[in-house]
Design a protein around this motif. Structure first.
Motif, PDB file in Angstrom:
ATOM      1  N   MET A 262       0.638  -1.125  -0.180  1.00  0.00           N
ATOM      2  CA  MET A 262      -0.079  -0.179  -0.006  1.00  0.00           C
ATOM      3  C   MET A 262       0.901   1.391   0.087  1.00  0.00           C
ATOM      4  N   THR A 263       0.570   2.078  -1.040  1.00  0.00           N
ATOM      5  CA  THR A 263       1.368   3.369  -0.983  1.00  0.00           C
ATOM      6  C   THR A 263       0.762   4.574  -0.348  1.00  0.00           C
ATOM      7  N   LEU A 264       1.185   5.542  -0.235  1.00  0.00           N
ATOM      8  CA  LEU A 264       0.566   6.820   0.286  1.00  0.00           C
ATOM      9  C   LEU A 264      -0.292   7.353  -0.652  1.00  0.00           C
ATOM     10  N   GLN A 265      -0.546   7.177  -1.896  1.00  0.00           N
ATOM     11  CA  GLN A 265      -1.295   7.572  -2.723  1.00  0.00           C
ATOM     12  C   GLN A 265      -2.890   7.107  -2.248  1.00  0.00           C
ATOM     13  N   GLY A 266      -2.958   6.261  -1.431  1.00  0.00           N
ATOM     14  CA  GLY A 266      -4.463   5.709  -0.814  1.00  0.00           C
ATOM     15  C   GLY A 266      -4.838   6.844   0.195  1.00  0.00           C
ATOM     16  N   LEU A 267      -3.920   7.874   0.666  1.00  0.00           N
ATOM     17  CA  LEU A 267      -4.299   8.720   1.725  1.00  0.00           C
ATOM     18  C   LEU A 267      -5.338   9.573   1.289  1.00  0.00           C
ATOM     19  N   GLN A 268      -5.248   9.931   0.037  1.00  0.00           N
ATOM     20  CA  GLN A 268      -6.195  10.983  -0.601  1.00  0.00           C
ATOM     21  C   GLN A 268      -6.179  12.483   0.244  1.00  0.00           C
ATOM     22  N   LEU A 269      -5.392  12.734   1.012  1.00  0.00           N
ATOM     23  CA  LEU A 269      -5.565  14.183   1.736  1.00  0.00           C
ATOM     24  C   LEU A 269      -4.935  15.095   0.764  1.00  0.00           C
ATOM     25  N   ASN A 270      -5.930  16.283   0.983  1.00  0.00           N
ATOM     26  CA  ASN A 270      -5.580  17.373   0.024  1.00  0.00           C
ATOM     27  C   ASN A 270      -4.442  18.289   0.898  1.00  0.00           C
ATOM     28  N   ASN A 271      -3.688  19.017  -0.139  1.00  0.00           N
ATOM     29  CA  ASN A 271      -2.806  20.089   0.310  1.00  0.00           C
ATOM     30  C   ASN A 271      -1.960  19.531   1.210  1.00  0.00           C
ATOM     31  N   LEU A 272      -1.228  18.333   1.300  1.00  0.00           N
ATOM     32  CA  LEU A 272      -0.084  18.096   1.955  1.00  0.00           C
ATOM     33  C   LEU A 272       1.162  18.525   0.986  1.00  0.00           C
ATOM     34  N   THR A 273       2.192  18.990   1.889  1.00  0.00           N
ATOM     35  CA  THR A 273       3.579  19.482   1.212  1.00  0.00           C
ATOM     36  C   THR A 273       4.184  18.361   0.887  1.00  0.00           C
ATOM     37  N   ASP A 274       5.228  18.643   0.188  1.00  0.00           N
ATOM     38  CA  ASP A 274       6.302  17.463  -0.003  1.00  0.00           C
ATOM     39  C   ASP A 274       6.928  16.998   0.976  1.00  0.00           C
ATOM     40  N   LYS A 275       7.119  17.920   2.100  1.00  0.00           N
ATOM     41  CA  LYS A 275       7.718  17.713   3.444  1.00  0.00           C
ATOM     42  C   LYS A 275       6.623  16.641   4.081  1.00  0.00           C
ATOM     43  N   GLN A 276       5.637  16.980   4.091  1.00  0.00           N
ATOM     44  CA  GLN A 276       4.601  16.173   4.856  1.00  0.00           C
ATOM     45  C   GLN A 276       4.577  14.660   4.109  1.00  0.00           C
ATOM     46  N   HIS A 277       4.676  14.790   2.728  1.00  0.00           N
ATOM     47  CA  HIS A 277       4.615  13.385   2.109  1.00  0.00           C
ATOM     48  C   HIS A 277       5.663  12.591   2.509  1.00  0.00           C
ATOM     49  N   GLU A 278       6.790  13.381   2.657  1.00  0.00           N
ATOM     50  CA  GLU A 278       8.143  12.422   2.917  1.00  0.00           C
ATOM     51  C   GLU A 278       8.135  12.129   4.404  1.00  0.00           C
ATOM     52  N   GLN A 279       7.668  12.925   5.215  1.00  0.00           N
ATOM     53  CA  GLN A 279       7.612  12.637   6.663  1.00  0.00           C
ATOM     54  C   GLN A 279       6.658  11.248   7.052  1.00  0.00           C
ATOM     55  N   LEU A 280       5.501  11.092   6.186  1.00  0.00           N
ATOM     56  CA  LEU A 280       4.724  10.002   6.086  1.00  0.00           C
ATOM     57  C   LEU A 280       5.257   8.743   5.687  1.00  0.00           C
ATOM     58  N   SER A 281       5.967   9.180   4.538  1.00  0.00           N
ATOM     59  CA  SER A 281       6.732   7.906   4.060  1.00  0.00           C
ATOM     60  C   SER A 281       7.755   7.480   4.776  1.00  0.00           C
ATOM     61  N   GLN A 282       8.510   8.017   5.680  1.00  0.00           N
ATOM     62  CA  GLN A 282       9.509   7.620   6.585  1.00  0.00           C
ATOM     63  C   GLN A 282       9.030   6.754   7.705  1.00  0.00           C
ATOM     64  N   LEU A 283       7.636   7.072   8.015  1.00  0.00           N
ATOM     65  CA  LEU A 283       7.060   6.345   9.339  1.00  0.00           C
ATOM     66  C   LEU A 283       7.472   4.765   9.102  1.00  0.00           C
ATOM     67  N   LYS A 284       7.198   4.076   8.126  1.00  0.00           N
ATOM     68  CA  LYS A 284       7.368   2.503   8.291  1.00  0.00           C
ATOM     69  C   LYS A 284       8.859   2.372   8.782  1.00  0.00           C
ATOM     70  N   SER A 285       9.659   2.789   8.162  1.00  0.00           N
ATOM     71  CA  SER A 285      11.135   2.210   8.370  1.00  0.00           C
ATOM     72  C   SER A 285      11.434   2.668   9.670  1.00  0.00           C
ATOM     73  N   ILE A 286      11.105   3.829  10.294  1.00  0.00           N
ATOM     74  CA  ILE A 286      11.298   4.183  11.425  1.00  0.00           C
ATOM     75  C   ILE A 286      10.761   3.335  12.492  1.00  0.00           C
ATOM     76  N   TYR A 287       9.437   2.869  12.378  1.00  0.00           N
ATOM     77  CA  TYR A 287       8.803   2.317  13.284  1.00  0.00           C
ATOM     78  C   TYR A 287       9.384   0.651  13.089  1.00  0.00           C
ATOM     79  N   GLU A 288       9.948   0.277  12.086  1.00  0.00           N
ATOM     80  CA  GLU A 288      10.317  -1.135  11.766  1.00  0.00           C
ATOM     81  C   GLU A 288      11.531  -1.339  12.625  1.00  0.00           C
ATOM     82  N   GLU A 289      12.499  -0.045  12.646  1.00  0.00           N
ATOM     83  CA  GLU A 289      13.789   0.058  13.304  1.00  0.00           C
ATOM     84  C   GLU A 289      13.433  -0.044  15.147  1.00  0.00           C
ATOM     85  N   ALA A 290      12.435   0.537  15.301  1.00  0.00           N
ATOM     86  CA  ALA A 290      12.198   0.725  16.681  1.00  0.00           C
ATOM     87  C   ALA A 290      11.778  -0.561  17.089  1.00  0.00           C
ATOM     88  N   ASN A 291      10.694  -1.131  16.315  1.00  0.00           N
ATOM     89  CA  ASN A 291      10.002  -2.284  16.434  1.00  0.00           C
ATOM     90  C   ASN A 291      10.986  -3.642  16.772  1.00  0.00           C
TER      91      ASN A 291
END
Length: 205
Positions: A1-30
């Motif tokens: 599943m990609t971030l395309q499914g989020l369907q949120l309007n008006n997110l900046t490139d920075k916000q998309h990047e932060q959301l994209s980083q979440l899985k790898s950060i949580y995998e490492e913490a997990n």
């Protein structure tokens, strides 16, 4: 599943990047602290990120409001919402200290300046009032409201309690004896089958 499914309007490139980083950060913490099951990690964006951001599809938090994530676990829904609303202040609390350590680590790695976290129970929080309390299925609705009500600013502009819950909620809503606004997530917000019988609920002061 990609971030395309989020369907949120008006997110900046920075916000998309932060959301994209979440899985790898949580995998490492997990790998060090088990805060998300392996099954859920396989469906991380649907089960955690998209589910959390369902709130953002029906509620738009104003700038500078203060939001308490009650029983945040590893940081949901608070962390994704803090990314979506960078000008709101999110305060995440949980009774399990190791989960709060993960939250603080995630917030630091994403440079989320609008996130604070605290190892505490709801009943011990007496030093602050909030514009909203958010939560994800940590207790029956009646209990959530009992814990949340003393923490809310009782004013017209308050968002009240906003929670993500699933299943047949008629009994819980009836027990609460208050007006509850309900939004079905499936089809109204997302089309994935996992969201069937999942809802965003709002209870105002």
């Amino acid at each position: 599943m990609t971030l395309q499914g989020l369907q949120l309007n008006n997110l900046t490139d920075k916000q998309h990047e932060q959301l994209s980083q979440l899985k790898s950060i949580y995998e490492e913490a997990n790998s060090r602290v088990n805060v998300i099951s392996r099954k859920d990690m396989d469906q991380f964006f649907v089960h955690h990120v998209m589910h959390s951001l369902a709130i953002a599809h029906v509620i738009s938090f104003r700038n500078d409001c203060h939001i308490l994530d009650l029983g945040c676990g590893g940081g949901f829904p608070g962390i994704p919402l803090a990314i979506a609303f960078p000008n709101a202040k999110f305060h995440l609390v949980d009774s399990i200290g190791k989960k709060i350590k993960v939250v603080l680590e995630v917030a630091e790695k994403l440079a989320l300046e609008n996130v604070t976290a605290r190892h505490a129970r709801a009943e011990s929080i007496r030093d602050h009032k909030f514009d909203s309390v958010i939560s994800r299925a940590v207790a029956p609705l009646k209990d959530l409201w009992q814990w949340s009500a003393p923490l809310l600013r009782h004013q017209q502009a308050s968002y009240g309690l906003i929670c993500l819950k699933g299943g047949d909620l008629q009994h819980e809503i009836k027990q609460l004896k208050r007006k509850v606004q309900s939004w079905p997530i499936y089809e109204r917000i997302y089309s994935e089958d996992w969201f069937k019988e999942k809802y965003v609920l709002q209870v105002r002061p």
